[in-house]
Scaffold this active site. Sequence first.
Site, PDB file in Angstrom:
ATOM      1  N   SER A  37       1.100  -1.147   0.175  1.00  0.00           N
ATOM      2  CA  SER A  37      -0.062   0.074  -0.015  1.00  0.00           C
ATOM      3  C   SER A  37       0.879   1.344   0.255  1.00  0.00           C
ATOM      4  O   SER A  37       1.812   1.491  -0.626  1.00  0.00           O
ATOM      5  CB  SER A  37      -0.941  -0.106   1.159  1.00  0.00           C
ATOM      6  OG  SER A  37      -1.591   0.992   1.216  1.00  0.00           O
ATOM      7  N   HIS A  41      -2.835  -0.972  -3.357  1.00  0.00           N
ATOM      8  CA  HIS A  41      -3.741   0.018  -3.194  1.00  0.00           C
ATOM      9  C   HIS A  41      -3.523   1.096  -4.099  1.00  0.00           C
ATOM     10  O   HIS A  41      -2.561   1.940  -3.803  1.00  0.00           O
ATOM     11  CB  HIS A  41      -3.910   0.351  -1.626  1.00  0.00           C
ATOM     12  CG  HIS A  41      -4.301  -0.754  -0.847  1.00  0.00           C
ATOM     13  ND1 HIS A  41      -4.064  -0.849   0.593  1.00  0.00           N
ATOM     14  CD2 HIS A  41      -4.857  -1.767  -1.143  1.00  0.00           C
ATOM     15  CE1 HIS A  41      -4.430  -1.878   1.059  1.00  0.00           C
ATOM     16  NE2 HIS A  41      -4.825  -2.461   0.167  1.00  0.00           N
ATOM     17  N   ASP A  49      -4.546  -4.537   5.784  1.00  0.00           N
ATOM     18  CA  ASP A  49      -5.048  -5.323   4.781  1.00  0.00           C
ATOM     19  C   ASP A  49      -3.982  -6.173   4.529  1.00  0.00           C
ATOM     20  O   ASP A  49      -2.818  -5.868   4.461  1.00  0.00           O
ATOM     21  CB  ASP A  49      -5.328  -4.543   3.256  1.00  0.00           C
ATOM     22  CG  ASP A  49      -5.931  -5.306   2.188  1.00  0.00           C
ATOM     23  OD1 ASP A  49      -6.530  -6.293   2.690  1.00  0.00           O
ATOM     24  OD2 ASP A  49      -6.042  -4.853   1.199  1.00  0.00           O
TER      25      ASP A  49
END
Lengths: 279, 195
Positions: free
Chosen positions: B13, B40, B133
């Site tokens: 991310s 992401h 995540d």
Amino acid sequence: MDNQDIEIKVLMEAVHLKHGYDFRQYAGASLTRRVKKCLADTGLNNISDMIPLVIHDKAFFNSFLHNLSVNVTEMFRDPQFFLSLREKIVPYLKTFPFIKVWSVGVSTGEEVYSLVIVLKEEGLYEKSLIYATDFNDSVLESAQKGIYSIDNIKTSTLNYQKSGGKKSFGTYYHADYNSVIIDRSLKKNIVFANHNLATDSVFGEMNLILCRNVLIYFNKDLQERVLELFKNSLRAYGFLCLGSKETINFSGIVDSFVPIVKKQKIFQKKVNPAFEGVK
Amino acid sequence: MKYDFHVLVIGVSAGGFRALHTILPMFPKDFSCPVIIVQHRMATDENFFVESLNSKCNMGVKEAEDKEQIEAGKIYIAPGGYHLLVEKNHILSLSVDEPVSYARPSVDVLFETAAQAFGAHLIGIILTGANCDGSEGIKNIKANKGLTIAQDPDTAEASMMPVSAIATGCVDFVLLLEDIPSFIIGLVEDHHGEC
């Protein structure tokens, strides 16, 4: 095949035999995730424990069906698509005295109302008939009501503006406490109906078909069936609009269409091989 | 089904642009594993990210397409705004299901489905990121007998994602970012020697 795959296969067979809904050709990974989510809600141990419930318990089946279908959507999702529709496709549609449109996998209705707003602003709505279909009756009912949470209005308004909207978005809904209801005038030329892409067939000749982010949930065979169904549901020079990551490129219908707006996945049906599409 | 290869999945991310530009060019052109990545990013993000990586890497880098067959030696990046899933028959699928942990694409969704498709042949890596995540996905990979790696949080631009993954107790190796490619190349070559 592992136990989980066997259980899902038998469960889907039961759903099909008992209720006629056919998930047998859905893409497995996403379907498995949603079935597991349903299982977690029940507190049961095994996927196969849900088989008696889908057969005998109507209320359970209804919520199960609701959870299996994907109902994530928004107004003017991908504004650039609606801008292309307005600029590239609408001028062509204006040349017809009457147009038929099919909005496929309409879910809770945001997509079809977005489309209707474009048609209305472009002076096409009065001569349009729009079929809005889904296989799930409970979402069709929500779509027909057109009531949405007020939380999403900011995003919707922003999307609308980016999509080339010509008015104030507020003219299309009425706010009431925490909800908005879509203006009645947007609903009058829409026919909401149950249609299942996995089992049902052609029901009319369309000038425009919108089916965005539905095909990705199907396996290759079912995608092929549905694309063939779309081809046969379009009149000559009709338009097919798919999701931004969907394509007809690897399917049997590729030679029957011309890409009109490549990036937005808008294709036009051709009648002879030399046809190069509207420009 | 019998595999004679490994598959690499990477979740990353915040800080991912630099991290991926550091490690991916270190894999040779003939590296035999497919690499599947969830980074992401915004749904509106244009192809700049993929093109930039492709110009710097020896392996081919592309955005993953729906129902695309996974091939050895390719790097697949999840498109913005879609989940990327692996089917049991080694085909990629996209979905617009609800975001998971506020993310779409979600690392957990990729890892969970890849773990089911590739079992012990999967290597999962968590790199820099400012959320949790991927932690569930790491557990899934471990439960399916795959191998798990996290970037050393002290050297990550954002430490939360590797820290959270390590806290699951399911991470096999914690490595410096720069050491990850050579570690994996060694691992894969050893495995091929045994075949």
